[in-house]
Motif scaffolding. Structure first.
Motif, PDB file in Angstrom:
ATOM      1  N   ASN A  14       0.744  -1.404  -0.188  1.00  0.00           N
ATOM      2  CA  ASN A  14       0.307  -0.308   0.181  1.00  0.00           C
ATOM      3  C   ASN A  14       0.796   0.618   0.347  1.00  0.00           C
ATOM      4  O   ASN A  14       0.170   2.169   0.165  1.00  0.00           O
ATOM      5  CB  ASN A  14      -0.741  -0.043   1.661  1.00  0.00           C
ATOM      6  CG  ASN A  14      -2.657  -0.057   1.003  1.00  0.00           C
ATOM      7  OD1 ASN A  14      -2.833  -1.208   0.484  1.00  0.00           O
ATOM      8  ND2 ASN A  14      -3.028  -1.310   2.055  1.00  0.00           N
TER       9      ASN A  14
ATOM     10  N   ALA B  76      -4.326   4.150  10.911  1.00  0.00           N
ATOM     11  CA  ALA B  76      -4.483   4.111   9.952  1.00  0.00           C
ATOM     12  C   ALA B  76      -4.599   3.205   9.206  1.00  0.00           C
ATOM     13  O   ALA B  76      -4.993   2.126   7.969  1.00  0.00           O
ATOM     14  CB  ALA B  76      -5.396   5.586   9.381  1.00  0.00           C
ATOM     15  N   GLN B  77      -3.015   3.793   8.747  1.00  0.00           N
ATOM     16  CA  GLN B  77      -2.487   2.750   7.478  1.00  0.00           C
ATOM     17  C   GLN B  77      -2.807   0.853   7.831  1.00  0.00           C
ATOM     18  O   GLN B  77      -2.664   0.137   6.626  1.00  0.00           O
ATOM     19  CB  GLN B  77      -1.193   3.104   7.458  1.00  0.00           C
ATOM     20  CG  GLN B  77      -0.685   4.374   6.889  1.00  0.00           C
ATOM     21  CD  GLN B  77       0.451   5.103   6.899  1.00  0.00           C
ATOM     22  OE1 GLN B  77       1.847   4.407   7.958  1.00  0.00           O
ATOM     23  NE2 GLN B  77       0.866   6.296   6.038  1.00  0.00           N
TER      24      GLN B  77
ATOM     25  N   ASP C 154      -4.910  -0.533   9.389  1.00  0.00           N
ATOM     26  CA  ASP C 154      -6.276  -0.602   8.944  1.00  0.00           C
ATOM     27  C   ASP C 154      -6.774  -0.857   7.310  1.00  0.00           C
ATOM     28  O   ASP C 154      -7.274  -1.740   7.138  1.00  0.00           O
ATOM     29  CB  ASP C 154      -7.234   0.206  10.102  1.00  0.00           C
ATOM     30  CG  ASP C 154      -7.310   0.282  11.489  1.00  0.00           C
ATOM     31  OD1 ASP C 154      -6.840  -1.125  11.790  1.00  0.00           O
ATOM     32  OD2 ASP C 154      -7.714   1.043  11.916  1.00  0.00           O
ATOM     33  N   ASP C 155      -6.013   0.163   6.743  1.00  0.00           N
ATOM     34  CA  ASP C 155      -5.944   0.003   5.173  1.00  0.00           C
ATOM     35  C   ASP C 155      -5.273  -1.131   5.016  1.00  0.00           C
ATOM     36  O   ASP C 155      -5.767  -2.155   4.256  1.00  0.00           O
ATOM     37  CB  ASP C 155      -4.970   1.092   5.048  1.00  0.00           C
ATOM     38  CG  ASP C 155      -5.779   2.687   5.143  1.00  0.00           C
ATOM     39  OD1 ASP C 155      -7.421   2.324   5.626  1.00  0.00           O
ATOM     40  OD2 ASP C 155      -5.138   3.142   5.150  1.00  0.00           O
TER      41      ASP C 155
ATOM     42  N   ALA D 217      -7.902  -4.051   5.654  1.00  0.00           N
ATOM     43  CA  ALA D 217      -9.175  -4.455   5.795  1.00  0.00           C
ATOM     44  C   ALA D 217      -8.783  -5.241   3.032  1.00  0.00           C
ATOM     45  O   ALA D 217      -9.735  -5.809   3.097  1.00  0.00           O
ATOM     46  CB  ALA D 217      -9.605  -3.173   4.870  1.00  0.00           C
ATOM     47  N   LYS D 218      -7.402  -4.635   3.356  1.00  0.00           N
ATOM     48  CA  LYS D 218      -7.154  -5.173   2.055  1.00  0.00           C
ATOM     49  C   LYS D 218      -6.651  -6.798   2.034  1.00  0.00           C
ATOM     50  O   LYS D 218      -7.572  -8.063   1.319  1.00  0.00           O
ATOM     51  CB  LYS D 218      -6.024  -4.794   1.402  1.00  0.00           C
ATOM     52  CG  LYS D 218      -4.752  -5.822   0.253  1.00  0.00           C
ATOM     53  CD  LYS D 218      -3.620  -4.800  -0.011  1.00  0.00           C
ATOM     54  CE  LYS D 218      -3.513  -3.575  -0.858  1.00  0.00           C
ATOM     55  NZ  LYS D 218      -2.809  -3.651  -1.829  1.00  0.00           N
TER      56      LYS D 218
END
Length: 407
Positions: A234, A244-245, A247-248, A251-252
């Motif tokens: 990412n 936040a990173q 969590d991103d 999510a992937k």
């Protein structure tokens, strides 16, 4: 870290890799849930009175001047053995002869959390564990440093380390001055595929989305390896990232799980399935792929352009160890390039010692040319060590990850 599979003598054919218990990952399934809860309990205890130690509050006496002994705890099959007589360990035997220090070598570390459970009560109470050197994976090495449970090493007694430690392993976030933990062996986490059953794979996104791989992919149940690679894919730095990173990236991963792209999460038990072609591609460890590719050269390790994860098992001297000077002598001995090459020829991990590659050429030129044992500067430039976590971060990130992987 993960289980070692012993290679045959140099020049002999290598056996098929057998499944084993991962030493880098938390146990999964019902046992994994128990291990995670136990780890969480241990972490919670880390904040209680008496667990944290300081150098001034927990003083260790060094008796190395009068006692020429040393107790060294390591992982199984992580040191060279004489194939003709497995009771002999050539480099260790040579150290004892050279130094006059008698070493009690014990292969009693099979899992980071399990070993932590063995020693935490003594170390929390500033008591001896009976060991002078222990070998722990980065994240656990960072935890015991954070708790003040290990002794600071004397750099004046480590000239080989100062000269020969690889630049990529210096200044790590959990030990920026290289004074508490020194790598015994290292490895890479990246992608692997079996070219007998699939075409080449180059990126994490391909692994997680390519239709022809659906249901034929595995990922590692070790959070730092899988999530480190996803963070890199990412465009984030796994050595320094935000909630936040994380969590991103998670999510992937969740999307790949929900779509059925990922077959399961594994320790190093993915290796036999990859060898058979039941798994077409995966997130895996470089040491496994070296051995698998010796049997089938279509099995390849891939370092994605976005980056790979670099991990180490580290030598540390616990508090109340009474032979720190002897321990430093042994640590420095293994940073002699000729000695390090002998160990690398047997264990097939990344050698952390500059100059060992030239020495390896005298032992086995093929191994000396293997980039998974001696990575070049370009590969190391893409390698990251996962960020050192606080107790709270470790609980939070592991909890979220375990939910996604279904442990």
């Amino acid at each position: 870290m993960r289980n070692r599979f012993r290679p045959p003598p140099l020049g002999a054919s290598r056996p098929t890799l057998l499944p084993g218990v991962s030493r880098r990952t938390l146990l999964h399934g019902a046992a994994g849930s128990a291990a995670l809860l136990a780890a969480g309990g241990a972490l919670a205890a880390c904040g209680t009175k008496g667990a944290q130690q300081t150098e001034a509050g927990c003083v260790s006496e060094d008796l190395s001047g009068t006692e020429k002994t040393l107790a060294f705890s390591n992982w199984p099959q992580y040191l060279d053995v004489d194939e003709a007589d497995e009771s002999k360990r050539p480099t260790l035997d040579a150290f004892q002869t050279k130094s006059g220090i008698q070493v009690t070598y014990t292969e009693d570390i099979n899992d980071n959390n399990e070993f932590f459970g063995k020693v935490q009560n003594q170390l929390a109470a500033c008591q001896s564990t009976g060991r002078d050197i222990i070998v722990l994976t980065d994240w656990m090495a960072a935890r015991v440093i954070r708790l003040g449970w290990v002794q600071k090493l004397d750099k004046a007694k480590l000239p080989n380390v100062e000269k020969n430690l690889l630049a990529s392993l210096r200044g790590r976030s959990f030990d920026p001055n290289n004074e508490y933990a020194l790598p015994w062996q290292s490895g890479l986490s990246g992608l692997a595929y079996n070219g007998s059953v699939t075409k080449e794979i180059r990126t994490v996104d391909e692994l997680l989305t390519r239709p022809d791989l659906k249901g034929k992919v595995t990922a590692l149940s070790e959070m730092r390896d899988t999530m480190g690679l996803l963070l890199q894919s990412n465009g984030h730095d796994p050595a320094k990232f935000t909630d936040a990173q994380f969590d991103d990236a998670l999510a992937k991963l969740q999307k790949a799980v929900d779509s059925g792209q990922i077959r399961r999460f594994t320790g190093n038990d993915y290796a036999p399935d990859l060898a058979k072609g039941d798994v077409a591609a995966c997130i895996g460890w470089s040491g496994d792929v070296i051995q698998l590719s010796a049997e089938n050269d279509k099995i390849q390790f891939v370092a994605p352009d976005s980056g790979v994860m670099l991990f180490s098992d580290n030598m540390e001297v616990p508090n109340k160890a009474t032979h720190k000077g002897n321990a430093e002598a042994l640590i420095d001995y293994y940073y002699d390039p000729a000695v390090a090459a002998q160990v690398a020829a047997y264990v097939n991990y990344i050698c952390p010692v500059e100059g060992a590659q030239a020495e390896m050429e005298k032992i086995d030129p093929e191994l000396a040319a293997n980039p998974l044992i001696f990575p070049d500067a370009a590969l190391l430039a893409k390698a990251k060590v996962f960020m050192a976590l606080t107790d709270a971060q470790e609980r939070a990130y592991e909890g979220k990850f375990q939910q996604v992987i279904g442990a």
